[in-house]
Design a protein around this motif. Structure first.
Motif, PDB file in Angstrom:
ATOM      1  N   GLU A 104      20.493  -9.355  -1.004  1.00 22.94           N
ATOM      2  CA  GLU A 104      21.335  -8.159  -0.895  1.00 22.94           C
ATOM      3  C   GLU A 104      20.534  -6.860  -0.757  1.00 22.94           C
ATOM      4  N   MET A 105      19.214  -6.913  -0.968  1.00 19.83           N
ATOM      5  CA  MET A 105      18.390  -5.705  -0.865  1.00 19.83           C
ATOM      6  C   MET A 105      17.544  -5.671   0.408  1.00 19.83           C
ATOM      7  N   ARG A 106      17.765  -6.600   1.300  1.00 13.45           N
ATOM      8  CA  ARG A 106      16.987  -6.624   2.539  1.00 13.45           C
ATOM      9  C   ARG A 106      17.459  -5.533   3.493  1.00 13.45           C
ATOM     10  N   ASP A 107      16.578  -5.125   4.376  1.00 11.37           N
ATOM     11  CA  ASP A 107      16.851  -4.067   5.358  1.00 11.37           C
ATOM     12  C   ASP A 107      17.114  -2.711   4.713  1.00 11.37           C
ATOM     13  N   ARG A 108      16.546  -2.503   3.527  1.00 11.55           N
ATOM     14  CA  ARG A 108      16.662  -1.216   2.836  1.00 11.55           C
ATOM     15  C   ARG A 108      15.290  -0.594   2.572  1.00 11.55           C
ATOM     16  N   GLY A 109      14.225  -1.261   3.029  1.00 12.88           N
ATOM     17  CA  GLY A 109      12.878  -0.742   2.827  1.00 12.88           C
ATOM     18  C   GLY A 109      12.194  -1.224   1.560  1.00 12.88           C
ATOM     19  N   LEU A 110      12.889  -2.049   0.771  1.00 12.36           N
ATOM     20  CA  LEU A 110      12.284  -2.511  -0.479  1.00 12.36           C
ATOM     21  C   LEU A 110      11.095  -3.435  -0.220  1.00 12.36           C
ATOM     22  N   GLY A 111      11.212  -4.327   0.758  1.00 13.27           N
ATOM     23  CA  GLY A 111      10.101  -5.233   1.060  1.00 13.27           C
ATOM     24  C   GLY A 111       8.855  -4.468   1.476  1.00 13.27           C
ATOM     25  N   ARG A 112       9.015  -3.484   2.333  1.00  9.81           N
ATOM     26  CA  ARG A 112       7.885  -2.651   2.766  1.00  9.81           C
ATOM     27  C   ARG A 112       7.282  -1.914   1.566  1.00  9.81           C
ATOM     28  N   THR A 113       8.149  -1.346   0.729  1.00  6.27           N
ATOM     29  CA  THR A 113       7.664  -0.625  -0.451  1.00  6.27           C
ATOM     30  C   THR A 113       6.870  -1.557  -1.362  1.00  6.27           C
ATOM     31  N   LEU A 114       7.394  -2.755  -1.618  1.00 10.66           N
ATOM     32  CA  LEU A 114       6.683  -3.703  -2.492  1.00 10.66           C
ATOM     33  C   LEU A 114       5.370  -4.156  -1.862  1.00 10.66           C
ATOM     34  N   ALA A 115       5.350  -4.333  -0.544  1.00 12.50           N
ATOM     35  CA  ALA A 115       4.104  -4.699   0.137  1.00 12.50           C
ATOM     36  C   ALA A 115       3.075  -3.585  -0.031  1.00 12.50           C
ATOM     37  N   GLN A 116       3.500  -2.348   0.099  1.00 12.33           N
ATOM     38  CA  GLN A 116       2.600  -1.209  -0.090  1.00 12.33           C
ATOM     39  C   GLN A 116       2.112  -1.143  -1.536  1.00 12.33           C
ATOM     40  N   GLU A 117       3.006  -1.365  -2.477  1.00  6.03           N
ATOM     41  CA  GLU A 117       2.617  -1.352  -3.896  1.00  6.03           C
ATOM     42  C   GLU A 117       1.555  -2.409  -4.168  1.00  6.03           C
ATOM     43  N   ALA A 118       1.754  -3.603  -3.608  1.00  2.15           N
ATOM     44  CA  ALA A 118       0.798  -4.687  -3.818  1.00  2.15           C
ATOM     45  C   ALA A 118      -0.544  -4.361  -3.173  1.00  2.15           C
ATOM     46  N   LEU A 119      -0.517  -3.765  -1.988  1.00  2.00           N
ATOM     47  CA  LEU A 119      -1.753  -3.384  -1.309  1.00  2.00           C
ATOM     48  C   LEU A 119      -2.533  -2.378  -2.160  1.00  2.00           C
ATOM     49  N   VAL A 120      -1.852  -1.351  -2.646  1.00  2.42           N
ATOM     50  CA  VAL A 120      -2.495  -0.345  -3.501  1.00  2.42           C
ATOM     51  C   VAL A 120      -3.012  -1.005  -4.782  1.00  2.42           C
ATOM     52  N   GLU A 121      -2.240  -1.897  -5.346  1.00  2.00           N
ATOM     53  CA  GLU A 121      -2.648  -2.605  -6.565  1.00  2.00           C
ATOM     54  C   GLU A 121      -3.929  -3.405  -6.322  1.00  2.00           C
ATOM     55  N   GLY A 122      -3.968  -4.140  -5.220  1.00  2.00           N
ATOM     56  CA  GLY A 122      -5.150  -4.945  -4.907  1.00  2.00           C
ATOM     57  C   GLY A 122      -6.383  -4.089  -4.692  1.00  2.00           C
ATOM     58  N   ILE A 123      -6.227  -3.003  -3.955  1.00  2.00           N
ATOM     59  CA  ILE A 123      -7.355  -2.098  -3.725  1.00  2.00           C
ATOM     60  C   ILE A 123      -7.801  -1.477  -5.051  1.00  2.00           C
ATOM     61  N   GLY A 124      -6.828  -1.100  -5.873  1.00  2.00           N
ATOM     62  CA  GLY A 124      -7.133  -0.532  -7.185  1.00  2.00           C
ATOM     63  C   GLY A 124      -7.868  -1.501  -8.099  1.00  2.00           C
ATOM     64  N   ARG A 125      -7.681  -2.778  -7.884  1.00  2.00           N
ATOM     65  CA  ARG A 125      -8.387  -3.794  -8.677  1.00  2.00           C
ATOM     66  C   ARG A 125      -9.772  -4.092  -8.112  1.00  2.00           C
ATOM     67  N   GLY A 126     -10.146  -3.397  -7.048  1.00  2.00           N
ATOM     68  CA  GLY A 126     -11.474  -3.567  -6.473  1.00  2.00           C
ATOM     69  C   GLY A 126     -11.601  -4.730  -5.515  1.00  2.00           C
ATOM     70  N   LEU A 127     -10.483  -5.321  -5.094  1.00  2.00           N
ATOM     71  CA  LEU A 127     -10.532  -6.425  -4.151  1.00  2.00           C
ATOM     72  C   LEU A 127     -10.865  -5.876  -2.763  1.00  2.00           C
ATOM     73  N   THR A 128     -11.682  -6.597  -2.017  1.00  2.00           N
ATOM     74  CA  THR A 128     -12.089  -6.116  -0.697  1.00  2.00           C
ATOM     75  C   THR A 128     -11.411  -6.856   0.447  1.00  2.00           C
ATOM     76  N   LYS A 129     -10.727  -7.940   0.122  1.00  2.00           N
ATOM     77  CA  LYS A 129      -9.954  -8.672   1.124  1.00  2.00           C
ATOM     78  C   LYS A 129      -8.659  -9.118   0.472  1.00  2.00           C
ATOM     79  N   LEU A 130      -7.560  -8.908   1.180  1.00  2.00           N
ATOM     80  CA  LEU A 130      -6.254  -9.324   0.685  1.00  2.00           C
ATOM     81  C   LEU A 130      -5.617 -10.228   1.719  1.00  2.00           C
ATOM     82  N   THR A 131      -4.932 -11.257   1.257  1.00  2.00           N
ATOM     83  CA  THR A 131      -4.257 -12.186   2.154  1.00  2.00           C
ATOM     84  C   THR A 131      -2.790 -12.287   1.769  1.00  2.00           C
ATOM     85  N   VAL A 132      -2.010 -12.756   2.716  1.00  2.00           N
ATOM     86  CA  VAL A 132      -0.597 -13.014   2.481  1.00  2.00           C
ATOM     87  C   VAL A 132      -0.220 -14.239   3.307  1.00  2.00           C
ATOM     88  N   GLN A 133       0.669 -15.055   2.768  1.00  2.00           N
ATOM     89  CA  GLN A 133       1.124 -16.257   3.468  1.00  2.00           C
ATOM     90  C   GLN A 133       2.638 -16.228   3.577  1.00  2.00           C
TER      91      GLN A 133
END
Length: 193
Positions: A104-133
């Motif tokens: 019910e929350m699709r097509d509202r930008g939540l997925g993009r926002t969560l992807a961005q949050e995860a990217l920032v989180e990973g970079i903040g943890r010092g990771l230099t490569k991030l993957t997604v499946q």
């Protein structure tokens, strides 16, 4: 680079609180997982619709191998993102991102926002490569991650089997933090995350 939690965002007219996944959220996260279409769960290594898997997830958060942000609207979990890494593996510099959004929350930008949050989180943890499946038919999700600088790295043929026995291919996308950052800087796009 880090974000403050909790915080409230607008997703297509719905107020959504983003916050860390805590033990008090266990029941709500389990209900969220059980409400997801089975196809959405295929790219996750464990079946998060089982209570013992949610408990293991919380234990890994406590150990620091997983960081998770949940999205809550009207007291209900409607999405989550996680960054999974293992400092004791041969790839301590790599993190895997996982994003799930309620139907019910699709097509509202939540997925993009969560992807961005995860990217920032990973970079903040010092990771230099991030993957997604994800399964190859999840074109919208693939487009979101490509928009964040992820690129196709592998196609795993018949990698997962759904409960009905159907085999599915998995696409693996990766994000080289230094390379993408350098490209963004070159084009004056330094502050996209």
């Amino acid at each position: 680079m880090s974000r403050e939690y909790p915080r409230t965002i607008d997703c297509g007219g719905v107020a959504v609180e983003l916050r860390r996944f805590l033990p008090a959220d266990e029941t709500a996260v389990l209900a969220f997982a059980k409400a997801l279409p089975q196809h959405d769960l295929l790219f996750i290594n464990r079946d998060i619709t089982h209570p013992r898997v949610i408990k293991a997830w919380l234990a890994e958060i406590a150990e620091g191998t997983i960081s998770t942000i949940i999205a809550v609207a009207d007291g209900k979990v409607v999405g989550c993102c996680a960054v999974v890494s293992d400092a004791l593996s041969w790839s301590p510099h790599v993190g895997e991102i996982r994003v799930l959004v309620a139907t019910e929350m699709r097509d509202r930008g939540l997925g993009r926002t969560l992807a961005q949050e995860a990217l920032v989180e990973g970079i903040g943890r010092g990771l230099t490569k991030l993957t997604v499946q994800m399964t190859i038919d999840q074109r919208g999700a693939i487009a979101v991650f490509e928009g964040l600088g992820f690129r196709g790295e592998a196609l795993l043929k018949e990698q997962v089997k759904s409960r009905d026995g159907t085999l599915h291919d998995i696409a693996v996308l990766s994000h080289d933090v230094a390379q993408v950052s350098a490209q963004q800087s070159l084009f004056g796009l330094d502050n996209l995350a």
